[in-house]
Write an enzyme that holds these catalytic residues in place. Sequence first.
Site, mmCIF file in Angstrom:
data_model
loop_
_atom_site.group_PDB
_atom_site.id
_atom_site.type_symbol
_atom_site.label_atom_id
_atom_site.label_comp_id
_atom_site.label_asym_id
_atom_site.label_seq_id
_atom_site.Cartn_x
_atom_site.Cartn_y
_atom_site.Cartn_z
ATOM 1 N N HIS A 52 0.840 -1.277 -0.169
ATOM 2 C CA HIS A 52 -0.030 -0.016 -0.118
ATOM 3 C C HIS A 52 0.798 1.319 0.189
ATOM 4 O O HIS A 52 0.450 2.144 -0.843
ATOM 5 C CB HIS A 52 -0.840 -0.017 1.243
ATOM 6 C CG HIS A 52 -1.919 -1.035 1.267
ATOM 7 N ND1 HIS A 52 -1.881 -2.082 2.315
ATOM 8 C CD2 HIS A 52 -3.095 -1.228 0.604
ATOM 9 C CE1 HIS A 52 -2.912 -2.859 2.088
ATOM 10 N NE2 HIS A 52 -3.668 -2.440 1.262
ATOM 11 N N GLN A 86 -8.680 -7.367 -10.751
ATOM 12 C CA GLN A 86 -9.342 -6.245 -10.255
ATOM 13 C C GLN A 86 -8.954 -4.850 -10.965
ATOM 14 O O GLN A 86 -9.910 -3.913 -11.279
ATOM 15 C CB GLN A 86 -8.904 -5.818 -8.572
ATOM 16 C CG GLN A 86 -9.302 -4.830 -8.161
ATOM 17 C CD GLN A 86 -9.169 -4.598 -6.676
ATOM 18 O OE1 GLN A 86 -10.179 -5.038 -5.878
ATOM 19 N NE2 GLN A 86 -8.063 -3.990 -6.046
ATOM 20 N N SER A 123 -2.582 -7.879 2.567
ATOM 21 C CA SER A 123 -3.332 -7.912 3.988
ATOM 22 C C SER A 123 -3.812 -9.362 4.656
ATOM 23 O O SER A 123 -3.497 -9.484 5.808
ATOM 24 C CB SER A 123 -4.467 -7.162 3.876
ATOM 25 O OG SER A 123 -4.139 -5.728 3.492
ATOM 26 N N GLN A 139 -0.617 -4.126 -9.026
ATOM 27 C CA GLN A 139 -0.796 -5.299 -10.012
ATOM 28 C C GLN A 139 -0.959 -6.751 -9.266
ATOM 29 O O GLN A 139 -1.401 -7.592 -10.118
ATOM 30 C CB GLN A 139 0.690 -5.605 -10.778
ATOM 31 C CG GLN A 139 0.637 -6.389 -11.789
ATOM 32 C CD GLN A 139 2.120 -6.813 -12.253
ATOM 33 O OE1 GLN A 139 3.035 -6.221 -12.400
ATOM 34 N NE2 GLN A 139 2.043 -8.168 -12.494
#
Length: 280
Positions: free
Chosen positions: A37, A155, A188, A150
């Site tokens: 992130h 998504q 995560s 990536q």
Amino acid sequence: MIVFKKLAHLQSFLEKKRLSGAKIGFVPTMGAMHQGHISLITASKANTNITVSSIFVNPTQFNDPKDFEKYPITIEKDIDMLELAGCDALLLPSIADMYPNGTKNLPHYDLGFVETVLDGKYRPGHFQGVCQVVHRLLDIVKPDVLFLGQKDYQQCMVIKKMIALTGLSTSINICPTLRETDGLAMSSRNMRLNTEERKKAVLIFQTLQFVKQQIKSGYLNDIKERAFNYLNAEGFKADYIEIANAENLHLQEFWDGKMPLVILAAAYLNEVRLIDNMLH
Ligand code: PAF
């Protein structure tokens, strides 16, 4: 970093910045931050003038309620990491802010093939949920550039399609997957792995590397099957290991030696579903 809990406050902050000519970058997240992130925040800072992030664990994209319940929440640590990375603004919306009319009659996007294949097949409704929340967030933040990883290859393609369908003017910047030192893609969900599972998880990356090395022009089924069986023999429950056209995700059984390819994998280690991909 300014933390906004009210949409209107963030919007008036951004309006002032926009009027003074600032280019706005946006990094949407579900929290449980890791360096992947943070690399998106860094990319946004390098390419825009104001970086906005959001943390919202979006219920509409979880096809498995257990996965939603167990999604890691580390909000204080997330705020510290964003602050340290130099993020300018963070939105922490409530569910009522995001879905003022509830979640029953949200828009449906005509995403076509890209929604039916790979994760779309194994997580029905997931990409509609992703589009609903990202569309809503883009309407709120109105960024010039949206930064995505990536690691979530499909998504990225789905969001690109949603942006094209809705006529939004945001451009997309896709940033490379960040990996742990052994090669495991940062995610995560890695926080949910126990020590033994964490050690084993790297096999997904190693399997993708193996497939990448083995791909030669000609038929691909044998290599896909060997990789799939290998992961299962090592204690994973693989949903898929596939080789697809990197531009449209059409699955390939034969390679002409020229088409750009992406190798994608999704596999459970006990209760934790991991995904990864590698361009060829
Ligand atoms: O990739 C994620 O974390 C989520 O799918 C996103 C894009 C923040 C939407 O909830």
